[in-house]
Write a protein that holds these residues in place. Structure first.
Motif, PDB file in Angstrom:
ATOM      1  N   GLU A  85       0.934  -1.063  -0.014  1.00  0.00           N
ATOM      2  CA  GLU A  85       0.015  -0.100  -0.145  1.00  0.00           C
ATOM      3  C   GLU A  85       0.824   1.242  -0.055  1.00  0.00           C
ATOM      4  OE1 GLU A  85      -2.013  -0.877   3.561  1.00  0.00           O
ATOM      5  OE2 GLU A  85      -3.788  -1.421   2.580  1.00  0.00           O
ATOM      6  N   SER A  86       0.215   2.398  -0.686  1.00  0.00           N
ATOM      7  CA  SER A  86       1.028   3.574  -0.528  1.00  0.00           C
ATOM      8  C   SER A  86       0.359   4.247   0.530  1.00  0.00           C
ATOM      9  CB  SER A  86       1.025   4.309  -1.855  1.00  0.00           C
ATOM     10  OG  SER A  86      -0.379   4.273  -2.387  1.00  0.00           O
ATOM     11  N   VAL A  87       0.883   5.458   1.070  1.00  0.00           N
ATOM     12  CA  VAL A  87       0.156   6.149   1.981  1.00  0.00           C
ATOM     13  C   VAL A  87       0.022   7.699   1.724  1.00  0.00           C
ATOM     14  CG1 VAL A  87       1.065   4.616   3.996  1.00  0.00           C
ATOM     15  CG2 VAL A  87       2.320   6.556   3.226  1.00  0.00           C
ATOM     16  N   THR A  88       0.231   7.964   0.497  1.00  0.00           N
ATOM     17  CA  THR A  88       0.046   9.216   0.039  1.00  0.00           C
ATOM     18  C   THR A  88      -1.511   9.316  -0.238  1.00  0.00           C
ATOM     19  OG1 THR A  88       0.546   8.649  -2.076  1.00  0.00           O
ATOM     20  CG2 THR A  88       2.183   9.230  -0.991  1.00  0.00           C
ATOM     21  N   ARG A  89      -1.731  10.600  -0.717  1.00  0.00           N
ATOM     22  CA  ARG A  89      -3.377  10.655  -1.040  1.00  0.00           C
ATOM     23  C   ARG A  89      -3.720   9.868  -2.163  1.00  0.00           C
ATOM     24  NH1 ARG A  89      -3.455  16.897  -3.990  1.00  0.00           N
ATOM     25  NH2 ARG A  89      -2.149  16.378  -5.617  1.00  0.00           N
ATOM     26  N   ASN A  90      -2.645   9.659  -3.305  1.00  0.00           N
ATOM     27  CA  ASN A  90      -2.958   8.883  -4.352  1.00  0.00           C
ATOM     28  C   ASN A  90      -2.779   7.369  -3.932  1.00  0.00           C
ATOM     29  OD1 ASN A  90      -3.125  10.947  -6.210  1.00  0.00           O
ATOM     30  ND2 ASN A  90      -0.957  10.991  -6.274  1.00  0.00           N
ATOM     31  N   TYR A  91      -3.809   6.959  -3.043  1.00  0.00           N
ATOM     32  CA  TYR A  91      -3.937   5.544  -2.427  1.00  0.00           C
ATOM     33  C   TYR A  91      -3.930   4.525  -3.408  1.00  0.00           C
ATOM     34  CZ  TYR A  91      -5.346   1.692   0.431  1.00  0.00           C
ATOM     35  OH  TYR A  91      -5.567   0.398   1.037  1.00  0.00           O
ATOM     36  N   ARG A  92      -2.918   3.504  -3.051  1.00  0.00           N
ATOM     37  CA  ARG A  92      -2.899   2.164  -3.998  1.00  0.00           C
ATOM     38  C   ARG A  92      -2.672   1.143  -3.173  1.00  0.00           C
ATOM     39  NH1 ARG A  92       1.058   1.045  -9.190  1.00  0.00           N
ATOM     40  NH2 ARG A  92       0.796  -1.123  -8.956  1.00  0.00           N
ATOM     41  N   SER A  93      -3.293  -0.024  -3.532  1.00  0.00           N
ATOM     42  CA  SER A  93      -3.382  -1.010  -2.624  1.00  0.00           C
ATOM     43  C   SER A  93      -3.261  -2.192  -3.552  1.00  0.00           C
ATOM     44  CB  SER A  93      -4.525  -1.281  -1.761  1.00  0.00           C
ATOM     45  OG  SER A  93      -4.500  -2.526  -1.099  1.00  0.00           O
ATOM     46  N   THR A 244       7.570   0.933  -8.502  1.00  0.00           N
ATOM     47  CA  THR A 244       6.611   1.697  -9.380  1.00  0.00           C
ATOM     48  C   THR A 244       5.656   2.284  -8.607  1.00  0.00           C
ATOM     49  OG1 THR A 244       6.751  -0.067 -10.920  1.00  0.00           O
ATOM     50  CG2 THR A 244       4.853   1.279 -11.006  1.00  0.00           C
ATOM     51  N   VAL A 245       5.290   1.748  -7.401  1.00  0.00           N
ATOM     52  CA  VAL A 245       4.279   2.481  -6.558  1.00  0.00           C
ATOM     53  C   VAL A 245       5.092   3.699  -6.073  1.00  0.00           C
ATOM     54  CG1 VAL A 245       2.978   2.281  -4.261  1.00  0.00           C
ATOM     55  CG2 VAL A 245       3.121   0.367  -5.941  1.00  0.00           C
ATOM     56  N   CYS A 246       6.286   3.520  -5.514  1.00  0.00           N
ATOM     57  CA  CYS A 246       7.173   4.723  -4.809  1.00  0.00           C
ATOM     58  C   CYS A 246       7.035   5.656  -5.643  1.00  0.00           C
ATOM     59  CB  CYS A 246       8.316   4.384  -4.122  1.00  0.00           C
ATOM     60  SG  CYS A 246       8.247   3.141  -2.780  1.00  0.00           S
ATOM     61  N   GLN A 247       7.431   5.487  -7.117  1.00  0.00           N
ATOM     62  CA  GLN A 247       7.389   6.689  -8.137  1.00  0.00           C
ATOM     63  C   GLN A 247       6.318   7.184  -8.341  1.00  0.00           C
ATOM     64  OE1 GLN A 247      10.533   7.020 -10.510  1.00  0.00           O
ATOM     65  NE2 GLN A 247       9.547   9.113  -9.995  1.00  0.00           N
ATOM     66  N   GLU A 248       4.891   6.323  -8.416  1.00  0.00           N
ATOM     67  CA  GLU A 248       3.693   7.046  -8.396  1.00  0.00           C
ATOM     68  C   GLU A 248       3.200   7.995  -7.198  1.00  0.00           C
ATOM     69  OE1 GLU A 248       0.999   3.777  -9.169  1.00  0.00           O
ATOM     70  OE2 GLU A 248       1.653   3.476 -11.160  1.00  0.00           O
ATOM     71  N   ALA A 249       3.649   7.519  -6.119  1.00  0.00           N
ATOM     72  CA  ALA A 249       3.565   8.251  -4.848  1.00  0.00           C
ATOM     73  C   ALA A 249       4.260   9.650  -4.791  1.00  0.00           C
ATOM     74  CB  ALA A 249       3.730   7.349  -3.579  1.00  0.00           C
ATOM     75  N   ALA A 250       5.324   9.584  -5.291  1.00  0.00           N
ATOM     76  CA  ALA A 250       6.404  10.676  -5.244  1.00  0.00           C
ATOM     77  C   ALA A 250       6.839  10.946  -6.747  1.00  0.00           C
ATOM     78  CB  ALA A 250       7.479  10.633  -4.198  1.00  0.00           C
ATOM     79  N   PRO A 251       6.259  11.218  -7.780  1.00  0.00           N
ATOM     80  CA  PRO A 251       6.671  11.457  -9.135  1.00  0.00           C
ATOM     81  C   PRO A 251       8.160  12.317  -8.947  1.00  0.00           C
ATOM     82  CG  PRO A 251       4.453  11.816  -9.099  1.00  0.00           C
ATOM     83  CD  PRO A 251       4.998  11.863  -7.483  1.00  0.00           C
TER      84      PRO A 251
END
Length: 296
Positions: A85-93, A244-251
């Motif tokens: 899971e990502s914890v930014t506002r662009n939540y992804r699980s 990939t998830v980290c890149q999406e969370a913090a472009p």
């Protein structure tokens, strides 16, 4: 099937899965034998996730055990699932790993359960199935047996230590039978691991593909090299998914260290064998209690 008194039921936990289209209710009883591989694998993957977290902090990787999953076709409690899971506002699980263990149960039902899990989460990267077999299906002592004459006539059940004081071999290994009062209470003969990883399409456990699946034997003859290699392959896929998830969370963030990280893990399968040995003794004793408190 043995009757379980409220006392015995309190010491066990059930996992319930319902397949609506087939109208099948799968009830899985918890035991130390069943839980030993899950606890062992949980430790391995928690250390792996901790390693990834040390490289990047934009994501929260969590291991969920016995988390319910609901879909229009089923309500399932996996033995273990691992979710990223990502914890930014662009939540992804995303569910990245499912683990199931089959002990003293129909393997076909567990395979059916795995198929439902994959259908509910086609993004899953790795599926692990552990199959633990007994020498034969367990049966309680017969009325004419030595165990019945010796143990059933006692006015109260024996404690753990008192029960095992009757054993001739108190140093037996995980694959040796537990024989007390002439009755075999538990006897494991093998433990096998099956691993599937995702390719370009969702995992299909019905298709043979040596590039995407492996199997190995923990005992009686340990042969786990292919399993280790496939788990490592799944971990590499998980690392790349994490990047990939980290890149999406913090472009724009630098994920080079994560992408170039070398994946290593220590399987410590001998530690699991110790856990299974303890599980065998625990199972034998609780089978004795179940039998003792059952209706005459």
């Amino acid at each position: 099937m043995d009757y379980f008194s409220p006392l015995i039921m309190f010491q066990f936990f059930c996992r319930w899965s319902y397949f609506k289209d087939d109208r099948i209710l799968l009830i899985e009883m918890r035991s130390l034998i069943h839980e030993a591989p899950l606890e062992h694998l949980s430790t391995i993957f928690k250390l792996f996730f901790k390693f990834l977290d040390g490289l990047r902090h934009h994501c929260d990787n969590s291991v969920h055990i016995r988390t319910s999953m609901n879909s229009p076709l089923s309500s399932i409690v996996p033995d273990m699932l691992m979710r990223m899971e990502s914890v930014t506002r662009n939540y992804r699980s995303s569910v990245v790993v499912f683990v199931e263990c089959a002990f003293a149960q129909d393997v076909g039902s567990v395979l059916r359960k795995i198929k439902y899990e994959i259908a509910s989460h086609p993004e899953v990267l790795m599926v692990i199935l552990v199959v633990i077999d007994e020498d034969q299906r367990y049966r309680s002592p017969e009325r004419t047996s030595e165990a019945w004459r010796m143990l059933r006539q006692e006015t109260s059940s024996r404690s753990y230590s008192s029960f095992y004081s009757l054993s001739e071999d108190t140093h037996s290994s995980h694959d040796q039978p537990i024989v007390i009062a002439g009755h075999t209470w538990c006897h494991l003969t093998s433990a096998r691991f099956h691993i599937w990883v995702r390719g370009d399409e969702p995992i299909n456990i019905d298709v043979d593909n040596n590039e995407l699946q492996a199997c190995g034997t923990l005992f009686p003859n340990q042969d786990m090299d292919a399993v280790d290699a496939m788990i490592k392959k799944g971990m590499l896929m998980m690392r790349d998914c994490y990047a990939t998830v980290c890149q999406e969370a913090a472009p724009g963030s630098n994920i080079t260290a994560l992408q170039d990280s070398v994946i290593t893990f220590c399987s410590n399968w001998d530690d699991l064998l110790i856990g299974l040995k303890l599980g065998v003794w625990d199972a034998a004793y609780h089978r004795y209690l179940s039998w003792y408190y059952s209706a005459p």
